[in-house]
Design a protein around this motif. Structure first.
Motif, PDB file in Angstrom:
ATOM      1  N   PHE A  90      65.284   2.314  47.480  1.00  0.00           N
ATOM      2  CA  PHE A  90      66.550   3.238  48.050  1.00  0.00           C
ATOM      3  C   PHE A  90      66.421   4.362  46.952  1.00  0.00           C
ATOM      4  CE2 PHE A  90      70.970   3.658  47.173  1.00  0.00           C
ATOM      5  CZ  PHE A  90      71.505   4.355  48.648  1.00  0.00           C
ATOM      6  N   ALA A  91      66.278   4.187  45.765  1.00  0.00           N
ATOM      7  CA  ALA A  91      66.359   4.937  44.689  1.00  0.00           C
ATOM      8  C   ALA A  91      65.266   6.220  44.948  1.00  0.00           C
ATOM      9  CB  ALA A  91      66.088   4.696  43.028  1.00  0.00           C
ATOM     10  N   ARG A  92      64.095   5.370  45.396  1.00  0.00           N
ATOM     11  CA  ARG A  92      62.970   6.695  45.715  1.00  0.00           C
ATOM     12  C   ARG A  92      63.487   7.800  46.827  1.00  0.00           C
ATOM     13  NH1 ARG A  92      59.449   3.593  44.755  1.00  0.00           N
ATOM     14  NH2 ARG A  92      58.644   4.780  42.891  1.00  0.00           N
ATOM     15  N   ASP A  93      63.720   7.358  47.922  1.00  0.00           N
ATOM     16  CA  ASP A  93      64.083   7.873  49.104  1.00  0.00           C
ATOM     17  C   ASP A  93      65.034   7.669  49.886  1.00  0.00           C
ATOM     18  OD1 ASP A  93      63.239   5.795  50.515  1.00  0.00           O
ATOM     19  OD2 ASP A  93      61.161   6.654  50.834  1.00  0.00           O
ATOM     20  N   GLY A  94      65.826   6.728  49.491  1.00  0.00           N
ATOM     21  CA  GLY A  94      67.154   6.465  50.349  1.00  0.00           C
ATOM     22  C   GLY A  94      66.891   5.468  51.566  1.00  0.00           C
ATOM     23  N   SER A  95      65.715   5.260  51.608  1.00  0.00           N
ATOM     24  CA  SER A  95      65.387   4.183  52.661  1.00  0.00           C
ATOM     25  C   SER A  95      64.969   2.717  52.058  1.00  0.00           C
ATOM     26  CB  SER A  95      64.325   4.601  53.436  1.00  0.00           C
ATOM     27  OG  SER A  95      64.717   5.854  54.018  1.00  0.00           O
ATOM     28  N   PRO A  96      65.834   1.577  51.918  1.00  0.00           N
ATOM     29  CA  PRO A  96      65.616   0.352  51.175  1.00  0.00           C
ATOM     30  C   PRO A  96      64.575  -0.439  51.887  1.00  0.00           C
ATOM     31  CG  PRO A  96      67.656   0.501  52.159  1.00  0.00           C
ATOM     32  CD  PRO A  96      67.217   1.632  52.249  1.00  0.00           C
ATOM     33  N   SER A  97      63.499  -0.820  51.572  1.00  0.00           N
ATOM     34  CA  SER A  97      62.570  -1.825  52.088  1.00  0.00           C
ATOM     35  C   SER A  97      61.770  -2.714  51.416  1.00  0.00           C
ATOM     36  CB  SER A  97      61.571  -0.721  53.056  1.00  0.00           C
ATOM     37  OG  SER A  97      60.809  -0.101  52.163  1.00  0.00           O
ATOM     38  N   SER A  98      61.415  -3.550  51.671  1.00  0.00           N
ATOM     39  CA  SER A  98      60.422  -4.576  50.813  1.00  0.00           C
ATOM     40  C   SER A  98      59.586  -5.268  51.816  1.00  0.00           C
ATOM     41  CB  SER A  98      61.510  -5.737  50.114  1.00  0.00           C
ATOM     42  OG  SER A  98      60.633  -6.507  49.570  1.00  0.00           O
ATOM     43  N   PRO A  99      58.183  -5.846  51.335  1.00  0.00           N
ATOM     44  CA  PRO A  99      57.570  -6.727  52.313  1.00  0.00           C
ATOM     45  C   PRO A  99      58.434  -8.094  52.516  1.00  0.00           C
ATOM     46  CG  PRO A  99      56.382  -5.690  50.548  1.00  0.00           C
ATOM     47  CD  PRO A  99      57.908  -5.367  50.331  1.00  0.00           C
ATOM     48  N   GLY A 100      59.093  -8.378  51.628  1.00  0.00           N
ATOM     49  CA  GLY A 100      59.889  -9.859  51.654  1.00  0.00           C
ATOM     50  C   GLY A 100      61.277  -9.680  52.646  1.00  0.00           C
TER      51      GLY A 100
ATOM     52  N   PHE B 129      64.707  -8.158  45.731  1.00  0.00           N
ATOM     53  CA  PHE B 129      65.908  -7.189  45.196  1.00  0.00           C
ATOM     54  C   PHE B 129      65.313  -5.996  44.586  1.00  0.00           C
ATOM     55  CE2 PHE B 129      70.009  -7.939  42.939  1.00  0.00           C
ATOM     56  CZ  PHE B 129      70.745  -6.709  43.713  1.00  0.00           C
ATOM     57  N   ILE B 130      64.276  -6.111  43.709  1.00  0.00           N
ATOM     58  CA  ILE B 130      63.628  -4.988  43.039  1.00  0.00           C
ATOM     59  C   ILE B 130      63.331  -3.907  43.993  1.00  0.00           C
ATOM     60  CG2 ILE B 130      61.821  -4.205  41.542  1.00  0.00           C
ATOM     61  CD1 ILE B 130      62.443  -6.685  39.969  1.00  0.00           C
ATOM     62  N   ASP B 131      62.352  -4.367  44.794  1.00  0.00           N
ATOM     63  CA  ASP B 131      61.993  -3.635  45.998  1.00  0.00           C
ATOM     64  C   ASP B 131      62.959  -2.829  46.582  1.00  0.00           C
ATOM     65  OD1 ASP B 131      59.501  -4.669  45.330  1.00  0.00           O
ATOM     66  OD2 ASP B 131      59.305  -5.754  47.017  1.00  0.00           O
TER      67      ASP B 131
ATOM     68  N   PHE C 290      68.504 -11.171  38.754  1.00  0.00           N
ATOM     69  CA  PHE C 290      67.542 -11.114  39.693  1.00  0.00           C
ATOM     70  C   PHE C 290      67.096  -9.666  39.808  1.00  0.00           C
ATOM     71  CE2 PHE C 290      69.012 -15.283  40.563  1.00  0.00           C
ATOM     72  CZ  PHE C 290      67.782 -15.990  40.983  1.00  0.00           C
ATOM     73  N   LEU C 291      68.114  -8.755  39.819  1.00  0.00           N
ATOM     74  CA  LEU C 291      67.647  -7.202  39.631  1.00  0.00           C
ATOM     75  C   LEU C 291      66.686  -6.766  38.430  1.00  0.00           C
ATOM     76  CD1 LEU C 291      67.842  -4.178  40.835  1.00  0.00           C
ATOM     77  CD2 LEU C 291      70.103  -4.026  39.487  1.00  0.00           C
ATOM     78  N   PHE C 292      66.891  -7.356  37.480  1.00  0.00           N
ATOM     79  CA  PHE C 292      65.975  -7.037  36.247  1.00  0.00           C
ATOM     80  C   PHE C 292      65.105  -8.052  36.023  1.00  0.00           C
ATOM     81  CE2 PHE C 292      69.972  -4.717  35.487  1.00  0.00           C
ATOM     82  CZ  PHE C 292      69.370  -3.671  34.953  1.00  0.00           C
TER      83      PHE C 292
ATOM     84  N   PRO D 146      69.917  -9.202  26.771  1.00  0.00           N
ATOM     85  CA  PRO D 146      68.757  -9.321  27.435  1.00  0.00           C
ATOM     86  C   PRO D 146      68.594  -9.390  29.071  1.00  0.00           C
ATOM     87  CG  PRO D 146      69.119 -10.988  25.409  1.00  0.00           C
ATOM     88  CD  PRO D 146      70.288 -10.122  25.835  1.00  0.00           C
ATOM     89  N   ASP D 147      69.807  -9.855  29.552  1.00  0.00           N
ATOM     90  CA  ASP D 147      69.835  -9.882  30.944  1.00  0.00           C
ATOM     91  C   ASP D 147      69.732  -8.562  31.676  1.00  0.00           C
ATOM     92  OD1 ASP D 147      70.820 -12.384  30.952  1.00  0.00           O
ATOM     93  OD2 ASP D 147      73.021 -11.913  31.542  1.00  0.00           O
ATOM     94  N   TYR D 148      69.754  -7.443  30.890  1.00  0.00           N
ATOM     95  CA  TYR D 148      69.500  -6.090  31.340  1.00  0.00           C
ATOM     96  C   TYR D 148      68.368  -5.438  30.986  1.00  0.00           C
ATOM     97  CZ  TYR D 148      74.589  -6.744  31.712  1.00  0.00           C
ATOM     98  OH  TYR D 148      75.948  -7.493  31.909  1.00  0.00           O
ATOM     99  N   ASP D 149      67.340  -6.251  30.423  1.00  0.00           N
ATOM    100  CA  ASP D 149      65.875  -5.793  30.225  1.00  0.00           C
ATOM    101  C   ASP D 149      65.195  -5.105  31.298  1.00  0.00           C
ATOM    102  OD1 ASP D 149      63.175  -5.781  29.590  1.00  0.00           O
ATOM    103  OD2 ASP D 149      63.556  -6.415  27.685  1.00  0.00           O
ATOM    104  N   GLY D 150      64.878  -3.869  31.189  1.00  0.00           N
ATOM    105  CA  GLY D 150      64.568  -3.014  32.321  1.00  0.00           C
ATOM    106  C   GLY D 150      62.906  -2.893  32.497  1.00  0.00           C
ATOM    107  N   ALA D 151      62.225  -3.695  31.699  1.00  0.00           N
ATOM    108  CA  ALA D 151      60.791  -3.740  31.987  1.00  0.00           C
ATOM    109  C   ALA D 151      60.357  -4.268  33.271  1.00  0.00           C
ATOM    110  CB  ALA D 151      60.130  -4.730  30.731  1.00  0.00           C
ATOM    111  N   ARG D 152      60.756  -5.318  33.910  1.00  0.00           N
ATOM    112  CA  ARG D 152      60.399  -5.741  35.187  1.00  0.00           C
ATOM    113  C   ARG D 152      60.613  -4.967  36.275  1.00  0.00           C
ATOM    114  NH1 ARG D 152      56.612  -8.388  37.929  1.00  0.00           N
ATOM    115  NH2 ARG D 152      57.286  -9.137  39.961  1.00  0.00           N
ATOM    116  N   LEU D 153      61.888  -4.275  36.469  1.00  0.00           N
ATOM    117  CA  LEU D 153      62.200  -3.417  37.227  1.00  0.00           C
ATOM    118  C   LEU D 153      61.629  -2.112  37.205  1.00  0.00           C
ATOM    119  CD1 LEU D 153      64.347  -2.141  39.376  1.00  0.00           C
ATOM    120  CD2 LEU D 153      66.095  -1.951  37.787  1.00  0.00           C
ATOM    121  N   ALA D 154      61.372  -1.623  35.951  1.00  0.00           N
ATOM    122  CA  ALA D 154      60.641  -0.343  35.712  1.00  0.00           C
ATOM    123  C   ALA D 154      58.997  -0.555  36.222  1.00  0.00           C
ATOM    124  CB  ALA D 154      60.453   0.043  34.460  1.00  0.00           C
ATOM    125  N   ALA D 155      58.412  -1.824  35.930  1.00  0.00           N
ATOM    126  CA  ALA D 155      57.047  -2.019  36.264  1.00  0.00           C
ATOM    127  C   ALA D 155      56.824  -2.263  37.879  1.00  0.00           C
ATOM    128  CB  ALA D 155      56.402  -3.154  35.595  1.00  0.00           C
TER     129      ALA D 155
END
Length: 546
Positions: free
Chosen positions: A490-500, A483-485, A456-458, A138-147
């Motif tokens: 980073f996975a999208r374009d190599g530039s990690p960013s987040s409003p937080g 963390f998800i952001d 927290f990642l998931f 259950p710790d690795y459920d990917g729904a939140r990260l995917a959404a």
């Protein structure tokens, strides 16, 4: 080719029957419905809920049983009709940690916002010391990260223990010639499977990021060094990587071969005959070899974990002795890696904790014996003196449990993670973003344990079984979303960013360039703390210096 065409045609007809009016794969019905898509082996039907489609238990390779035990992974057999993909497959064979484990376990699970599109793909490799765990936890459920991240998330099972991590020339695969590290071979096969099938899940086959924790973080690193895998991945996120070195987490080839020979003799067969021994007997014999205190075993290697063995192909050397992966990377470590083992949330160490100086010395000796064949009294005293001096200079706790926690976490995890990050900053060519995950667990537990990151990642800190230890208030949700952001961008374009989070620069040792994630301020950029402690390991000769 004719047989494959027939199977695909039959599957298409079945899909049309399941979804009236649907002529092609990839339909996504409303929330609470079903989703059908076509992968290379046939059509699969998953579930859709709250904007995410989930496909569970997808075979990415043939069952590694019978003659395929200790063989390189083979392609999964295609099927006719529409395969149900609403339930997880069995975990790989292990002890009591997860029930109903099995040799027939090479299954993948996919979470996606939609089966159409071209999203980044995050492939997550579970940890567990190379002997337990599964993508279905259950710790690795990917729904939140995917959404939230608008990414495709894939996790999976790979062979564990005696069936996954070792070497013996008599176990050479007649087709590939490989005779070692079958779990790593499974992981490489999974990456190629994802690349071939990503479009079926709305993923971009040319934008795959590998991510993993602990043993999975180690595998992320090692896969990125393999030419056949390197070509298929764009970036890596090794989290709390248990970097491999002997004798702590690996054996040398000769010793590994001797272990299999000893097990075969115990079971009354040859090494080749181990393919025919009942799996539970083989597992029990392997576990027997590595049971009890390391100093009392017949073999010196694999003292804490039995990870991959250097074989010249899948592992050409231990991590500290090889170049760092030439890929954009986001190495992550937990602030107090050792608190997973010493102060909670309770697993995998149940106590007792050291309460006085004598007990502390014995506990520190036990830690040092995880990575050295002999430990003198002076080694224990030198280690404790260095950590007490660091605690006094930096205003850190110096009680027995705190010192023990820091020594365990630094020696086996944080030291090599940071030193390899520093070496990459000096010598590597690809950008690197270093993170310390620092969000504390709830009392009576303490610190930021190893594997707190996955919750927290998931976003699975919210689960009833986790929220009491990790929290589920507004702050925890903000930390998780940040963390998800960072990982998904980073996975999208190599530039990690987040409003937080503030702007995150490329890591440079000695400067304020590491992201410190967690706590009341959520995220800040600073220099990695507790550097003074690591100086002890530079001189101790216990853990290899990268």
């Amino acid at each position: 080719m004719m047989r494959r065409t027939f199977i695909t045609s039959a599957a298409a007809a079945a899909a049309a029957a399941v979804l009236p009016g649907t002529a092609t794969a990839g339909a996504a019905p409303a929330s609470g419905g079903r989703t059908v898509t076509a992968i290379e082996s046939g059509f699969v039907r998953g579930t859709r809920d709250q904007g995410v489609s989930v496909f569970r238990g997808l075979p990415y390779a043939a069952p590694p049983v019978g003659e395929l035990r200790f063989a390189s992974p083979r392609p999964a057999e295609p099927w006719r009709g529409v395969r149900d993909a609403t339930a997880f497959g069995a975990p790989s064979l292990q002890g009591d940690y997860l029930p109903d484990s099995s040799e027939d376990s090479l299954f993948a699970n996919v979470w996606t916002p939609g089966v159409r599109g071209r999203r980044p793909v995050i492939v997550y490799i579970h940890g567990g010391g190379w002997f337990l765990g599964a993508g279905s936890e259950p710790d690795y459920d990917g729904a939140r990260l995917a959404a939230r991240g608008d990414v495709v998330v894939v996790n999976f099972n790979y062979r564990l223990g005696a069936l996954g991590w070792g070497l013996h020339p008599d176990l050479a695969d007649p087709e590939t010639g490989h005779s070692a590290d079958w779990g790593l071979q499974d992981q490489a096969a999974l990456v190629q499977w994802v690349r071939r099938n990503a479009p079926s899940f709305g993923g971009d086959p040319d934008n795959i990021t590998l991510c993993g924790t602990s043993a999975g973080g180690s595998s992320t690193w090692q896969l990125a060094l393999l030419p056949e895998v390197r070509r298929s991945i764009r970036r890596i996120v090794p989290i709390s990587a248990k970097h491999v070195w002997t004798p702590a987490s690996s054996m040398d080839p000769d010793e590994s071969a001797a272990v299999y020979a000893a097990i075969a003799a115990e079971l009354g067969t040859t090494v080749r005959g181990l393919r025919e021994v009942p799996a539970d007997r083989l597992k029990a014999a392997w576990e027997g070899v590595f049971s009890g205190p390391p100093g009392e075993r017949a073999f010196r290697g694999g003292r804490e974990y039995q990870g991959p063995v250097v074989d010249g192909h899948w592992m050409t050397g231990h991590d500290h002795a090889l170049p760092t992966p030439d890929l954009p990377s986001m190495p992550v470590y937990a602030r107090t890696e050792g608190s997973f083992f010493t102060t909670g949330p309770g697993y995998p160490y149940d106590g007792p904790m050291p309460g006085d100086e004598q007990e502390l010395r014995e506990k520190v000796r036990e830690v040092l014996l995880k990575g050295a064949v002999e430990v003198a009294d002076s080694d224990v005293e030198d280690c404790l003196d260095a950590y007490r001096e660091a605690a006094d200079a930096d205003g850190l706790p110096a009680d027995p449990v705190s010192l023990w926690t820091e020594i365990w976490g630094d020696g086996l995890f944080r030291y090599q993670i940071l030193r390899l990050a520093e070496r990459h900053a000096r010598e590597g060519g690809a950008p690197q973003y270093l993170m310390e995950f620092a969000h504390p667990v709830k009392a009576p537990n303490s610190g930021t344990p190893h594997e707190a990151t996955s919750k927290f990642l998931f976003g699975t800190h919210r689960l009833p079984g986790n929220s009491g230890d990790y929290g589920d208030g507004p702050l925890e949700r903000t930390v998780s979303d940040t963390f998800i952001d960072l990982v998904s961008s980073f996975a999208r374009d190599g530039s990690p960013s987040s409003p937080g989070a503030p702007e995150w620069p490329v890591f440079e040792p000695g400067s304020d360039t590491a992201m410190i994630l967690g706590g009341e301020d959520v995220a800040r950029v600073a220099s990695p703390p507790k550097q003074r402690q690591l100086g002890y390991w530079d001189e101790a000769g216990w853990v290899p210096v990268p």
